[in-house]
Scaffold this motif. Structure first.
Motif, PDB file in Angstrom:
ATOM      1  N   THR A  37       0.852  -1.191   0.000  1.00 32.79           N
ATOM      2  CA  THR A  37       0.000   0.000   0.000  1.00 32.79           C
ATOM      3  C   THR A  37       0.890   1.244   0.000  1.00 32.79           C
ATOM      4  O   THR A  37       1.809   1.361   0.813  1.00 32.79           O
ATOM      5  N   SER A  38       0.596   2.157  -0.909  1.00 32.20           N
ATOM      6  CA  SER A  38       1.438   3.349  -1.041  1.00 32.20           C
ATOM      7  C   SER A  38       1.230   4.296   0.154  1.00 32.20           C
ATOM      8  O   SER A  38       0.185   4.300   0.793  1.00 32.20           O
ATOM      9  N   HIS A  39       2.268   5.074   0.407  1.00 35.03           N
ATOM     10  CA  HIS A  39       2.223   6.018   1.533  1.00 35.03           C
ATOM     11  C   HIS A  39       1.123   7.063   1.363  1.00 35.03           C
ATOM     12  O   HIS A  39       0.489   7.449   2.343  1.00 35.03           O
ATOM     13  N   TRP A  40       0.901   7.508   0.131  1.00 32.40           N
ATOM     14  CA  TRP A  40      -0.122   8.522  -0.077  1.00 32.40           C
ATOM     15  C   TRP A  40      -1.501   7.975   0.276  1.00 32.40           C
ATOM     16  O   TRP A  40      -2.338   8.702   0.796  1.00 32.40           O
ATOM     17  N   ARG A  41      -1.733   6.681   0.030  1.00 28.99           N
ATOM     18  CA  ARG A  41      -3.035   6.090   0.385  1.00 28.99           C
ATOM     19  C   ARG A  41      -3.195   6.017   1.902  1.00 28.99           C
ATOM     20  O   ARG A  41      -4.272   6.271   2.438  1.00 28.99           O
ATOM     21  N   LEU A  42      -2.115   5.657   2.596  1.00 32.03           N
ATOM     22  CA  LEU A  42      -2.157   5.621   4.058  1.00 32.03           C
ATOM     23  C   LEU A  42      -2.399   7.020   4.617  1.00 32.03           C
ATOM     24  O   LEU A  42      -3.223   7.202   5.529  1.00 32.03           O
ATOM     25  N   ASN A  43      -1.690   8.011   4.067  1.00 32.67           N
ATOM     26  CA  ASN A  43      -1.871   9.385   4.526  1.00 32.67           C
ATOM     27  C   ASN A  43      -3.275   9.910   4.221  1.00 32.67           C
ATOM     28  O   ASN A  43      -3.868  10.632   5.031  1.00 32.67           O
ATOM     29  N   LEU A  44      -3.816   9.527   3.073  1.00 21.94           N
ATOM     30  CA  LEU A  44      -5.176   9.917   2.723  1.00 21.94           C
ATOM     31  C   LEU A  44      -6.184   9.286   3.691  1.00 21.94           C
ATOM     32  O   LEU A  44      -7.128   9.949   4.134  1.00 21.94           O
ATOM     33  N   MET A  45      -5.972   8.025   4.031  1.00 19.14           N
ATOM     34  CA  MET A  45      -6.853   7.347   4.977  1.00 19.14           C
ATOM     35  C   MET A  45      -6.840   8.070   6.330  1.00 19.14           C
ATOM     36  O   MET A  45      -7.882   8.287   6.945  1.00 19.14           O
ATOM     37  N   LEU A  46      -5.655   8.468   6.767  1.00 22.38           N
ATOM     38  CA  LEU A  46      -5.534   9.193   8.025  1.00 22.38           C
ATOM     39  C   LEU A  46      -6.225  10.557   7.919  1.00 22.38           C
ATOM     40  O   LEU A  46      -6.971  10.959   8.823  1.00 22.38           O
ATOM     41  N   ALA A  47      -6.013  11.258   6.828  1.00 24.99           N
ATOM     42  CA  ALA A  47      -6.619  12.581   6.643  1.00 24.99           C
ATOM     43  C   ALA A  47      -8.142  12.503   6.616  1.00 24.99           C
ATOM     44  O   ALA A  47      -8.832  13.334   7.230  1.00 24.99           O
ATOM     45  N   VAL A  48      -8.678  11.502   5.929  1.00 26.39           N
ATOM     46  CA  VAL A  48     -10.137  11.336   5.859  1.00 26.39           C
ATOM     47  C   VAL A  48     -10.701  11.030   7.247  1.00 26.39           C
ATOM     48  O   VAL A  48     -11.747  11.559   7.640  1.00 26.39           O
TER      49      VAL A  48
END
Length: 162
Positions: free
Chosen positions: A49-60
């Motif tokens: 899983t890419s870092h941007w997806r993890l960061n997006l999940m956290l942001a959401v």
């Protein structure tokens, strides 16, 4: 409405407690919903899983928690405005945000007959922010475990390559 013109602390506390219970219930439902959605998303996370997806999940997730708090403060502000305790909706919402966050700047004050609501609004903010904080700690714990596992995997890969 004439009976509301004189201070009645029992009535104030009763009304404030009823709204406090509603706020805590709404927060509980909201937290469960947000946590469940996070858990479903987290279950799909893999080592690729890419870092941007993890960061997006956290942001959401953080955005959803913030929206929940804004909705809860609106639930406090609307009755203050409808009952004309504070005459404008904007001022009512501003007052609730100040009290809920315990900022207490004091630019807007409740009429004397309703001033006990301020501390009850602050109590609801303390309860809900504490609960939200515990959810964020849990989420960040998951991220920390994932990051440590990733670091171990990378170290094993480096050791194999060497």
């Amino acid at each position: 409405m004439d009976h509301l013109s004189n201070p009645n602390p029992v009535f104030e506390i009763f009304v404030g407690t009823l709204i406090l219970i509603v706020i805590i219930f709404v927060h509980g439902v909201g937290i469960r919903t947000i946590s469940l959605q996070f858990s479903k998303s987290w279950a799909r996370v893999t080592s690729t899983t890419s870092h941007w997806r993890l960061n997006l999940m956290l942001a959401v997730t953080i955005a959803a928690l913030a929206i929940l708090h804004f909705a809860e403060t609106l639930l406090w502000a609307v009755p203050l405005y409808i009952r004309e305790i504070i005459p404008s909706m904007r001022d009512s919402y501003y007052y609730v945000l100040e009290s809920y966050t315990t900022l207490g700047e004091g630019n807007i004050a409740l009429p004397d007959r309703w001033r006990l609501l301020g501390p009850i609004i602050a109590m609801s903010g303390l309860f809900t922010f504490g609960w939200t904080g515990s959810v964020l700690v849990s989420i960040m714990t998951d991220f920390g475990k994932f990051d440590r596992l990733q670091a171990r995997r990378e170290r094993v890969e480096e050791d194999k390559a060497a």
